[in-house]
Design a protein around this motif. Sequence first.
Motif, mmCIF file in Angstrom:
data_model
loop_
_atom_site.group_PDB
_atom_site.id
_atom_site.type_symbol
_atom_site.label_atom_id
_atom_site.label_comp_id
_atom_site.label_asym_id
_atom_site.label_seq_id
_atom_site.Cartn_x
_atom_site.Cartn_y
_atom_site.Cartn_z
ATOM 1 N N CYS A 186 0.838 -1.194 0.000
ATOM 2 C CA CYS A 186 0.000 0.000 0.000
ATOM 3 C C CYS A 186 0.877 1.249 0.000
ATOM 4 N N CYS A 222 -0.040 3.384 3.645
ATOM 5 C CA CYS A 222 0.407 2.922 4.962
ATOM 6 C C CYS A 222 1.665 2.051 4.885
ATOM 7 N N CYS A 254 -4.492 0.197 -0.095
ATOM 8 C CA CYS A 254 -5.178 -0.947 0.512
ATOM 9 C C CYS A 254 -6.617 -0.576 0.884
ATOM 10 N N CYS A 291 -6.950 1.904 3.934
ATOM 11 C CA CYS A 291 -6.613 3.302 3.619
ATOM 12 C C CYS A 291 -7.644 3.932 2.679
HETATM 13 ZN ZN LIG Z 1 -2.886 1.190 3.425
#
Ligand SMILES: [Zn+2]
Length: 315
Positions: free
Chosen positions: A292, A295, A308, A311
């Motif tokens: 991701c 994050c 992801c 997020c």
């Molecule tokens: Zn993420």
Amino acid sequence: MAVCEQEKVLDISLYTPLLPDVRKQVLVEDIAGLVLEAGKLSLEERINPRKFKIKNGHVIDPKSGKEVTEELKWESTLDIVEGMGMINFYNYLVDHEDSVVICASPSEGISPYIEGRVNIGVRKRDDIEFYGIPTKLNPEELLDFVLRVSEFSDAKIPNKPDFLRLNPIPIFIPNNENIWKFLENIAPLDSNAWQAIFEGKPWEMKARSEKDAELTVKSAAYLFTEAKTPRDFVLIGAYVERNMQRLGWELDKAGCPGVFNSELLGSDNSGFTKDVFGNTRETTWEYHTGSCLVCGTSNIPVGPCKICKICEKKL
Ligand SMILES: [Zn+2]
């Protein structure tokens, strides 16, 4: 993979305000067009109108100062078919004063597009007015539409919808007839597009979205100068999207969160992509395993913009 990331970073840099004013203009134009084309609006409200200039036999986008054919790529079959069609389309307009040309781009077939587009160019002196009209007509219905139009053309009509992308159709409008009224009579679409264009509505909508896009880009200027990493740009994209939504531009989210993020990241498979005519087209996409961007978690399902599912909800 590393090369791919790098290309994305380079794409982002095209939009930074450190570059000349023209880049800002292009960003404003992109955002303004995107909220129309990807907006929760009726088909005729989603028409993205554009103007081009003919200079010494070349078709120039006055916003970027570039020739429309400058960024053509020739990698996939679709690139080649669309690219040839686009060159044929503009060549016809350049060679014929007061001409009108249609080029239809069906959904599916060799394309990843979910919807069709009817592209129409109208030449008046050295100006070209361009409209990309979204349509839910399926490929066969779009071929039927072109067949109706072709009664007023000398163009050869292909027998397969995919070949429509390659074959622009010049239309001969009878003297004293208004183009849009004429098209409404001979070739109705699945929307009130012809009537809306006749009334100048797409230009009114575009003026409104441009005004808001300009405010948004201005308010994000500081973020742009500070942004360095792909994550920073995802966050700017999310900011731009939220701000446009606050200003009343609701988006039909079929792509990953922040359609703007994906635009800024220049991803080819982002849920939305630009076709050869510069129309924003919704495409099919899936989650895949990766890291991701926001994050940093690895080996999790991420969308085409590499964000992801957790997020996505936060952006
Ligand atoms: Zn993420």
